[in-house]
Each structure stands twice: as structure tokens, then as C-alpha cells.
Scaffold this active site. Structure first.
Site, mmCIF file in Angstrom:
data_model
loop_
_atom_site.group_PDB
_atom_site.id
_atom_site.type_symbol
_atom_site.label_atom_id
_atom_site.label_comp_id
_atom_site.label_asym_id
_atom_site.label_seq_id
_atom_site.Cartn_x
_atom_site.Cartn_y
_atom_site.Cartn_z
ATOM 1 N N HIS A 1 -11.640 12.286 0.318
ATOM 2 C CA HIS A 1 -11.814 10.927 0.802
ATOM 3 C C HIS A 1 -11.898 10.831 2.321
ATOM 4 O O HIS A 1 -12.675 10.052 2.859
ATOM 5 C CB HIS A 1 -10.633 10.096 0.298
ATOM 6 C CG HIS A 1 -10.694 8.640 0.642
ATOM 7 N ND1 HIS A 1 -11.767 7.853 0.335
ATOM 8 C CD2 HIS A 1 -9.800 7.825 1.271
ATOM 9 C CE1 HIS A 1 -11.546 6.606 0.753
ATOM 10 N NE2 HIS A 1 -10.368 6.570 1.342
ATOM 11 N N ARG B 1 -2.823 10.854 6.112
ATOM 12 C CA ARG B 1 -2.996 9.467 6.551
ATOM 13 C C ARG B 1 -2.462 8.507 5.500
ATOM 14 O O ARG B 1 -2.653 8.730 4.304
ATOM 15 C CB ARG B 1 -4.483 9.193 6.776
ATOM 16 C CG ARG B 1 -4.792 7.752 7.097
ATOM 17 C CD ARG B 1 -6.242 7.543 7.440
ATOM 18 N NE ARG B 1 -7.147 7.622 6.300
ATOM 19 C CZ ARG B 1 -7.370 6.628 5.439
ATOM 20 N NH1 ARG B 1 -6.716 5.477 5.555
ATOM 21 N NH2 ARG B 1 -8.219 6.779 4.445
ATOM 22 N N HIS C 1 -7.989 11.440 -2.209
ATOM 23 C CA HIS C 1 -7.538 10.140 -2.699
ATOM 24 C C HIS C 1 -7.236 10.305 -4.191
ATOM 25 O O HIS C 1 -8.032 10.912 -4.909
ATOM 26 C CB HIS C 1 -8.637 9.094 -2.475
ATOM 27 C CG HIS C 1 -8.180 7.684 -2.656
ATOM 28 N ND1 HIS C 1 -7.828 7.173 -3.882
ATOM 29 C CD2 HIS C 1 -8.007 6.684 -1.757
ATOM 30 C CE1 HIS C 1 -7.454 5.901 -3.724
ATOM 31 N NE2 HIS C 1 -7.554 5.583 -2.449
ATOM 32 N N ARG D 1 -0.648 9.341 -0.560
ATOM 33 C CA ARG D 1 -1.774 9.909 -1.296
ATOM 34 C C ARG D 1 -1.630 11.402 -1.573
ATOM 35 O O ARG D 1 -2.009 11.877 -2.639
ATOM 36 C CB ARG D 1 -3.070 9.653 -0.524
ATOM 37 C CG ARG D 1 -3.433 8.193 -0.540
ATOM 38 C CD ARG D 1 -4.629 7.878 0.323
ATOM 39 N NE ARG D 1 -4.946 6.465 0.215
ATOM 40 C CZ ARG D 1 -5.871 5.837 0.935
ATOM 41 N NH1 ARG D 1 -6.579 6.511 1.833
ATOM 42 N NH2 ARG D 1 -6.101 4.550 0.767
ATOM 43 N N GLU E 1 -6.702 2.048 -3.628
ATOM 44 C CA GLU E 1 -5.247 2.079 -3.758
ATOM 45 C C GLU E 1 -4.672 0.671 -3.956
ATOM 46 O O GLU E 1 -3.577 0.499 -4.477
ATOM 47 C CB GLU E 1 -4.695 2.687 -2.459
ATOM 48 C CG GLU E 1 -3.234 2.981 -2.437
ATOM 49 C CD GLU E 1 -2.900 3.906 -1.258
ATOM 50 O OE1 GLU E 1 -3.594 4.935 -1.069
ATOM 51 O OE2 GLU E 1 -1.965 3.587 -0.526
ATOM 52 N N LEU F 1 -14.892 5.577 -5.183
ATOM 53 C CA LEU F 1 -13.504 5.199 -4.916
ATOM 54 C C LEU F 1 -13.049 3.985 -5.719
ATOM 55 O O LEU F 1 -13.728 2.963 -5.768
ATOM 56 C CB LEU F 1 -13.367 4.872 -3.418
ATOM 57 C CG LEU F 1 -12.028 4.289 -2.956
ATOM 58 C CD1 LEU F 1 -10.927 5.323 -3.061
ATOM 59 C CD2 LEU F 1 -12.137 3.776 -1.522
ATOM 60 N N GLN G 1 -7.862 14.686 3.137
ATOM 61 C CA GLN G 1 -7.187 13.788 2.203
ATOM 62 C C GLN G 1 -7.926 13.668 0.875
ATOM 63 O O GLN G 1 -9.109 13.300 0.851
ATOM 64 C CB GLN G 1 -7.062 12.395 2.814
ATOM 65 C CG GLN G 1 -6.388 11.400 1.873
ATOM 66 C CD GLN G 1 -5.798 10.227 2.611
ATOM 67 O OE1 GLN G 1 -6.512 9.300 2.997
ATOM 68 N NE2 GLN G 1 -4.502 10.274 2.855
ATOM 69 N N PHE H 1 0.848 -1.186 0.000
ATOM 70 C CA PHE H 1 0.000 0.000 0.000
ATOM 71 C C PHE H 1 0.885 1.237 0.000
ATOM 72 O O PHE H 1 2.071 1.172 0.344
ATOM 73 C CB PHE H 1 -0.925 -0.001 1.240
ATOM 74 C CG PHE H 1 -2.395 0.001 0.896
ATOM 75 C CD1 PHE H 1 -2.981 -1.107 0.311
ATOM 76 C CD2 PHE H 1 -3.190 1.125 1.145
ATOM 77 C CE1 PHE H 1 -4.334 -1.103 -0.015
ATOM 78 C CE2 PHE H 1 -4.542 1.136 0.830
ATOM 79 C CZ PHE H 1 -5.114 0.024 0.245
#
Lengths: 249, 574
Positions: B351, B386, B235, B282, B248, B245, B233, B119
């Protein structure tokens, strides 16, 4: 550019404080061909008539909130393209559920049915966090994976002919959920759930109509789960005659 | 009229990942304790359900707490509190093991151990997954496990409108029963807020309709500070049009980002992500995409606007189907693209909110007995940015801790004076009834919502600068005034969703006030808060948290120290 096409949405309206019986109301609006049916309902709510009530949230076919009958079929409206329908689209609340208001149905009974099948892992000896994860092979995972995909959208209850005659019937989603735990290699509670399945109004009430699997928006195939559960409940009973504890092999 | 009063030892607001985990923690610790769980939706509708890619926790031999900790600190652009991060990484594997014991269908390696995937911003494979429906499976496992406990009493489809605070002690909540249209008091000796974020303040978001910052606004109005609200955030990969979405995990499994010319721009140009390329954090990747768009290397297509591509075509059908089937399902359904054959159009999308209710490491707030966990809280795990897959684990680690802490508090706490709470509740019921009965308004709900969405996007997008942020600060105040004249068409009691929309809009306006107020005073670029007029991080002046307090004369912004530790701030480059 030509004007966007118009469609008429004929929607069931019901406010228990005012209406004795449900009525219908028509809304003619311009629709974007990319819209899902939910987008049209939301447009009506936001721009045309703020008194219309419906449930929705994720708009990506996973929260399970926005089930409605569209032209008489149970559909997950955030997944259901508006352009597949003709000039008039009829939207009514999910069948086989009491209506609270407009397109909002009562679901407490549905939730109670879930709890009845003990939808949690049952083990003779509880594990602690420090024990770490239990091993499970990809094949063992495959045994129940499909039946763990239910989003609780309730379309299968609207489609089920048994539910419509026998409202107390445990129903496709709840049986599939109980079965999901029965065939999970980590679970030891199958005998408890099989005893439930052998009771009245559960797996043996199913009439094999297969409607549940046809309307399922997530391909859970609850009809297959009901059939397997039925078979296992019988085997479990027969085995119990020989092995009184009915334990899992 | 007498208001109905319900009593529990502990009241939990919200039935998503954090709320359910808190409830289970309390139920397991003491079966004699009664728990009231108040949620505006049935728990399985909570937005945790939409999380896709995975949950992070050290699992492999090539990984350790030190690495997960450092990755998280660096990802946070050194604004995460290091004591919180150390606690988090140590608890994470235990929490994910518990989810396993409770039936979560984690994807497996051949030997039966739990599989992990790569990730963004994580230095090794530590993201546990159940294909790409991880939030869905975690939420359903938690909810189903919670059904074992009869002492967890659910109040589904009940909307909390006010926290009841006596002096500086929480006494419970006032809630509107959506179905009946009546207000009740749910009293408890401790309250845990677990209501999620507020992405719906923005026009283009992955968030579901219910993500309206309710708990944040409740706490803010009750006098608790909101912390680090400027950090929103984006995304990198949302579907154009809907904002849905695309996880990721698609890049974790080997997907590439390409511009209109087919270039892998994260490899071709220096966007700070180094050899991590598509697996950078991100904030950096979202900035890279906006820069590609601004440089004219994006695709423009009808209503979708400008976008780039997420290319999975080299992964093959089998891998896509077995590891990220939902990516394929969503792409086909919402943009008509089968990623097995064609690249998916994507663009950055709001996001997650790093900011939220200011809590300590135990979830405690400045009000005695009031706790918060999950996205609605800012425990300072995530700082300024994050890392993907830390937030599902966060819901578990800090949901459990705040639940246990709330129990400890409740044991020693007294009950409030019921007659004064009843009178406060009657006032609140009167306020909500008056709002529903209001016939004078002229401002449409959808118009106000659109105005709020537009100004949040223009002032608090991926790139920000003074003039636009200040315009947003002013516009939010103007919308707040206009809201007084909101039009209500539906005056009925039963399942009045328009009334709920009005209450939600009010919550979004309040959190937007805090968000814009914090954004305008942070004159530096850190993590997701990127200022064109102040392009560098400024540790000299801004290595601190932002706090925003509600005040009848306007929001009051102040600062709070960051808890540093073994990792000194350094240049953030991958």
C-alpha cells in the site's frame, strides 16, 4: 476446464505522424470473464501490441483517466465488465474530443472550461488557518455533495448532443462544478458565477437531452445541476434588478 | 538540435496532494514568484485521488498533540524522528482547516463541526473524513483552489527523466513532453519533488499504474540517499485479484476481521494488538492475517488465492451507505459482494512506502535547492510503520513546508550556466531518443516487470528472511542487466506510452535495488520489516535509519541516527 472464451476487440488506431485518418485494428484474445474492458486493453498493450496508446491509472473508478467509447457508448472502462459484451467489442476514443493518438484524446479545452467557472471558494474576507474550520450543517453539505463527486472522466461531454454541435459549450461537468460552489454554504461567489452562466454557450445552451446524467459513472447528475444553475442564474439576475450588489441572502 | 528551455523560479514535479500544496504555499507567500508544475498526468489523476479513509489531526476535546505524537511514535516502532512528529501534529489541524476553507466537503456532526472517526493505532477519534473518498475530495479541492493562481503554470503529461545538478546545486529538470515526444528543460532556482511512492514494483498493490517511484529514482541517481526503503506497508484489507483498497475506515466504523471459521482472530488469539483488536496498527494486523492463512484458517477460492473476511454485515445498510459508501461500491463492482449482506474477502496488499528520498524536517535533501515531500520523501514521520490517515495530512504539512523552504532558498540562489545546462539537456534528449529508436532488444517490458514484481513479493513480503531477501537482491541486479536488452515496439513520437513504461520500469528497478539492499542488512524485526530469522526488535544494533546511495559499482548502504525525544523506546504492545 474449458478454454477461456475469446473475443475480438476492434480498436481505433491513429498516429498523426503516419496516418492521415484513423484506421481500425482487430485483436482476438482470450478473456477472463472477471475482466473489465480496461483489463482487456491492458492485456493487448502488454502482451500483443506495445504500440497501442491509452490512458489509465487507478483501475478503481476514481481517477477518471480511462474513458473510451465501447460499442459506441461512453464508458469508464475500469468499471465496465467485459462479459456483458458479445464476441466483438468495438473500442474508439471518446467522442466530441480531438484525438491525439489511438485512444488518447485532447483534453486541454476541457480543462480550460473548468477554470472558467471559478471552481474555488470565493469569500469577501479570506480566512486564516488559525480561524479553524467553518461550520456547515449536514443539510448544507447535502446541498452540494452530489455535485462534488465528479471525477472529470469527460464521458458526459462525449454523450452531450450540444457539445457535438457547439464545441465551445461550457458543458455538463464544468457547469455542475460551478453550481457545486454556488450552492456551498461557505461560498460567496454565486453572483460572479451566475454572471458567467448568463453568458453565451453556457446553461441556456443546454437542450435538456439528459444524456450526461445517463452516462455519468458516479451518479453526479449534471443535468440536474444545469437545470438548477439555469434557474438560479435567472433569479439572481432578477434579484440584481432590485438589489444592485446581487449579494447572497 | 537546440533543446527548448523554460524558466520558472520554482519547479514542482508532481501534481498530487503534496505537489499542489507546495505550489499553493509558494503562490500565497509571494504572488510575484513563477511556479512550473510538471506532472506525468493531469493533476486530478494523481494517486492521492485513491486515498479513502481520512486525514489525521487533533480536533476533539478529549485529544491533544501529546497523544497524537505518542501514537505516531509508537506506530513507527520508535523509528520516526520525534522533532518531525511534534511539528507534524501541531501543524495538522491548521492544514486540515485550510482544506476546509478551500472547499473540501468534510463530513459533519449535527452541530456543523467537522466529524472525526476512529483509525488503527490512534488512541481517539482524530481522523477527519469526507465519507470514504477523502483523497479524492482533498485532491480536487487542492487542484481547484490552485486554479486561482495564474502564476502556477502547469506542464501536464510531461515526464521528468533527469534532475539537472550543477556541482551540488539543483538547476531544474529535463522532461519528456509525452504528447509531442520532445524533450525540454524546465529550469528553476529550487525544485520540489512530490511524485508519490512506488508500489507498482510489487505485483499485488493498492497503487495505481502511475506509482512507479519516479522521483525517488531521479533523486537516487542524482546522488541523494534513499532512506528506510525496507519499510513497505502492507495494508490488511485489499480485494483479492485486483488489490483494490478497502479502507481501514471500514474497521474504524466497527467492522470485524474473521477467518474461515468465522472467528474474530484478533480477539481470539494474541497478535499484540490487545483490546484494539481490528483497530490495531497495519503491520500487526497484516502479520496476523498471514499467520491465520499459514495456520490453515483462511479461505481458498479460485483465482483469488487465500484470504480472510472483513465483516460489515452487523453495521447495517444505513451506516454503510452514509459513512463508507465507496467500500460498498468497490466490493460490489470488483468482487461481486454487497457488504450489507455478505462479508468482503480481503488479504494484505502493498500500500505505502515509509521509505523514500532522505529529507530533513524542512523537506531539504543533500542537494542544495532540492526538496521532497509526500510519499516520495522520507521525512521520518512514519518510521518503520505509518499509522493510517497520517499520510494525507503529511502531504499537506510537509508539502507546504517544503514549498515555503524552496521559496526561501530560491530568493538567495543564482541561476546556473545555461550553456552547460543546454549541453547536458541535449545529452539527455539524445539518450531518450536513442531508447525510443532502439530496435535491437529482446526482453519484453511485461516480462521484466513480472520478474521484478515476483522477486519483490518473494523477498520483501510481510514476512522476510535472509535467503529470500538475498535472492531478491541478486535477482534485481540480474533484471537490471536484462533491462539493457529491453524491447521497444513503438518508435513513434506522439503519446508513446510504451516509452514511458520503459522509463518507469527503469525507475522501479532502481528503487527496488535500494529496497532489497536495505532489507537484507536490517537483521531485526521492526514495524513493517519482519524477519523470521530475527523476530525481535534490536535497539542495540538497529535503532537507526538506513540510507542507500547509488553507486556505479552497486548500492552503498549506511546508517543515520534517529532523532529521539521525550518518548524513550519501549516494547510496542497494544
Amino acid at each position: 476446464m474449458s478454454d477461456p472464451p475469446k473475443k475480438t476487440f476492434v480498436i481505433t488506431r491513429f498516429d498523426p505522424d503516419v496516418d492521415e485518418v484513423p484506421k481500425t485494428q482487430s485483436y482476438e484474445i482470450a478473456v477472463d470473464p472477471d475482466w473489465k474492458v480496461l483489463d482487456a486493453v491492458n492485456y493487448i498493450k502488454d502482451e500483443v501490441d506495445g504500440t497501442l496508446s491509452h490512458r489509465w491509472s487507478c483501475r478503481m473508478a476514481v481517477c477518471g483517466s480511462c474513458g473510451m467509447m465501447v460499442n459506441g457508448e461512453p464508458r469508464l472502462t475500469c468499471k465496465d465488465s467485459v462479459s456483458q459484451y458479445g464476441d466483438t467489442v468495438e473500442i474508439t476514443p471518446l467522442s466530441n474530443f480531438p484525438v491525439i493518438r489511438d485512444l488518447v484524446v485532447e483534453m486541454d479545452g476541457f480543462m480550460d472550461k473548468f477554470k472558467k467557472v471559478k471552481p474555488w471558494i470565493i469569500r469577501a474576507k479570506e480566512l486564516a488557518a488559525e480561524d479553524g474550520p467553518v461550520r456547515q450543517s449536514p443539510e448544507e453539505l447535502e446541498e452540494f455533495k452530489q455535485f462534488s463527486m465528479c471525477i472529470n472522466c469527460m464521458l458526459c461531454y462525449s454523450a452531450c448532443p450540444v457539445v457535438s454541435n457547439e464545441p465551445e459549450f461550457l458543458g455538463p461537468a464544468a457547469i455542475a462544478l460551478g453550481h457545486r460552489y454556488n450552492v456551498d454554504s461557505r461560498d460567496e461567489g454565486a453572483s460572479e458565477r451566475n454572471a458567467i452562466f448568463r453568458g453565451e454557450g453556457t446553461v441556456f445552451s443546454c437542450s435538456f437531452a439528459n444524456e450526461c446524467s445517463e452516462v455519468c459513472p458516479k451518479n453526479v447528475d449534471p443535468a440536474a445541476a444545469v437545470n438548477q444553475a439555469k434557474f438560479n442564474a435567472v433569479i439572481d439576475w432578477a434579484t440584481g434588478l432590485v438589489l444592485p450588489s446581487g449579494e447572497k441572502e | 538540435m537546440e533543446i527548448e528551455v523554460l524558466r520558472h523560479d520554482i519547479v514542482i514535479v508532481g501534481g498530487g496532494g503534496a505537489g499542489l500544496r507546495a505550489a499553493i504555499a509558494v503562490a500565497e507567500a509571494d504572488p510575484s514568484v513563477s511556479i512550473g508544475m510538471v506532472s506525468k498526468v493531469y493533476p486530478m489523476r494523481s494517486h492521492t485521488v485513491s486515498a479513502e479513509g481520512g486525514a489525521a489531526a487533533v480536533a476533539r476535546d478529549d485529544d491533544d498533540f501529546e497523544m497524537h505524537g505518542y501514537d505516531t511514535v509508537k506506530g513507527s516502532d520508535f523509528l520516526g524522528d520525534q522533532d518531525v512528529i511534534q511539528y507534524f501534529v501541531q501543524e495538522a489541524p491548521k492544514e486540515l482547516a485550510l482544506l476546509e476553507h478551500w472547499g473540501c466537503p468534510w463530513s459533519r456532526n449535527e452541530d456543523g463541526t467537522v466529524a472525526t472517526r476512529a483509525f488503527g493505532g490512534m488512541s481517539t477519534k482524530r481522523t477527519w473524513f469526507a465519507t470514504d473518498k477523502v483523497g479524492f475530495h482533498m485532491l480536487h479541492a487542492l487542484f481547484q483552489h490552485s486554479m486561482r493562481f495564474d502564476q502556477i503554470v502547469r506542464y501536464d503529461e510531461q515526464f521528468v527523466t533527469k534532475l539537472l545538478v550543477d556541482g551540488n546545486t539543483i538547476r531544474g529538470v529535463a522532461a519528456l513532453d509525452i504528447r509531442e515526444g520532445v524533450m525540454r528543460l524546465v529550469l528553476g532556482r529550487a525544485v520540489v519533488l512530490a511524485t508519490g511512492g512506488g508500489g507498482k514494483a510489487f505485483p499485488f498493490t493498492t497503487n495505481g499504474n502511475i506509482k512507479t517511484g519516479d522521483g525517488m529514482a531521479l533523486a537516487y541517481r542524482a546522488g541523494v540517499a534513499l532512506k528506510d526503503m525496507e519499510f513497505v506497508q502492507y495494508h490488511p484489507t485489499g480485494l483479492p485479484g485486483t488489490g483494490i483498497l478497502i479502507t481501514e475506515a471500514a474497521r474504524g466504523e466497527g467492522g470485524y476481521l474473521r477467518n474461515a471459521d468465522g472467528e474474530r482472530f484478533l480477539v481470539e488469539r494474541d497478535y499484540g494488538v490487545g483490546t484494539k483488536a481490528e483497530l490495531g496498527p497495519r503491520d500487526m494486523i497484516s502479520r496476523a492475517i498471514i499467520q491465520e492463512i499459514e495456520a490453515g484458517r483462511a479461505v481458498t477460492q479460485g483465482d483469488w488465492g487465500e484470504h480472510v473476511y472483513l465483516d460489515l454485515t452487523h453495521l447495517g445498510e444505513e451506516k454503510i451507505q452514509s459513512r463508507i459508501p465507496m467500500v460498498r461500491e468497490l466490493s460490489k463492482l470488483y468482487v461481486g459482494v454487497d457488504p450489507v449482506h455478505d462479508p468482503i474477502p480481503i488479504r494484505p496488499v502493498v500500500h505505502y512506502m515509509m521509505g523514500g528520498i532522505d529529507t530533513d524536517i524542512e523537506g531539504g535533501t543533500s542537494i542544495d535547492g532540492l526538496y521532497a515531500a509526500g510519499e516520495c520523501a522520507s521525512v521520518s514521520l512514519n518510521g518503520a510503520n505509518r499509522l493510517g490517515s497520517n499520510s494525507l495530512t503529511e502531504c499537506l504539512v510537509f508539502g507546504a513546508r517544503s514549498g515555503r523552504k524552496a521559496l526561501e532558498f530560491a530568493r538567495g540562489a543564482s541561476e546556473g550556466d545555461e550553456s552547460s545546462l543546454r549541453s547536458e539537456g541535449a545529452n539527455e534528449a539524445g539518450r531518450v531518443d536513442a531508447l525510443r529508436a532502439k530496435t535491437s532488444g529482446t526482453e519484453k517490458i511485461s516480462g521484466l516487470r513480472r520478474a521484478l514484481n515476483d522477486t519483490m513479493e518473494s523477498g520483501c513480503g510481510v514476512y522476510r528472511e535472509e535467503v529470500q531477501i538475498q535472492a531478491s537482491v541478486d535477482t534485481v541486479q540480474e533484471i537490471k542487466r536484462r533491462f539493457e536488452d529491453v524491447e521497444i515496439q513503438d518508435h513513434s513520437k506522439v503519446f508513446n506510452t510504451e516509452l514511458i513504461s520503459v522509463l518507469e520500469l527503469s525507475n522501479m528497478i532502481d528503487i527496488s535495488e535500494a529496497l532489497t539492499s536495505c532489507a537484507v542488512v536490517r537483521k531485526e524485526s521492526r514495524g513493517a520489516h519482519t524477519r523470521r530469522d530475527f523476530p525481535n526488535r534490536d535497539d542495540q544494533n538497529f535503532l537507526h535509519h538506513s540510507l542507500c546511495h547509488f553507486d556505479s559499482t552497486g548500492p552503498k548502504v549506511s546508517t543515520k541516527p534517529v532523532t529521539l525525544g521525550k518518548w524513550e523506546p519501549e516494547e510496542r504492545k497494544y
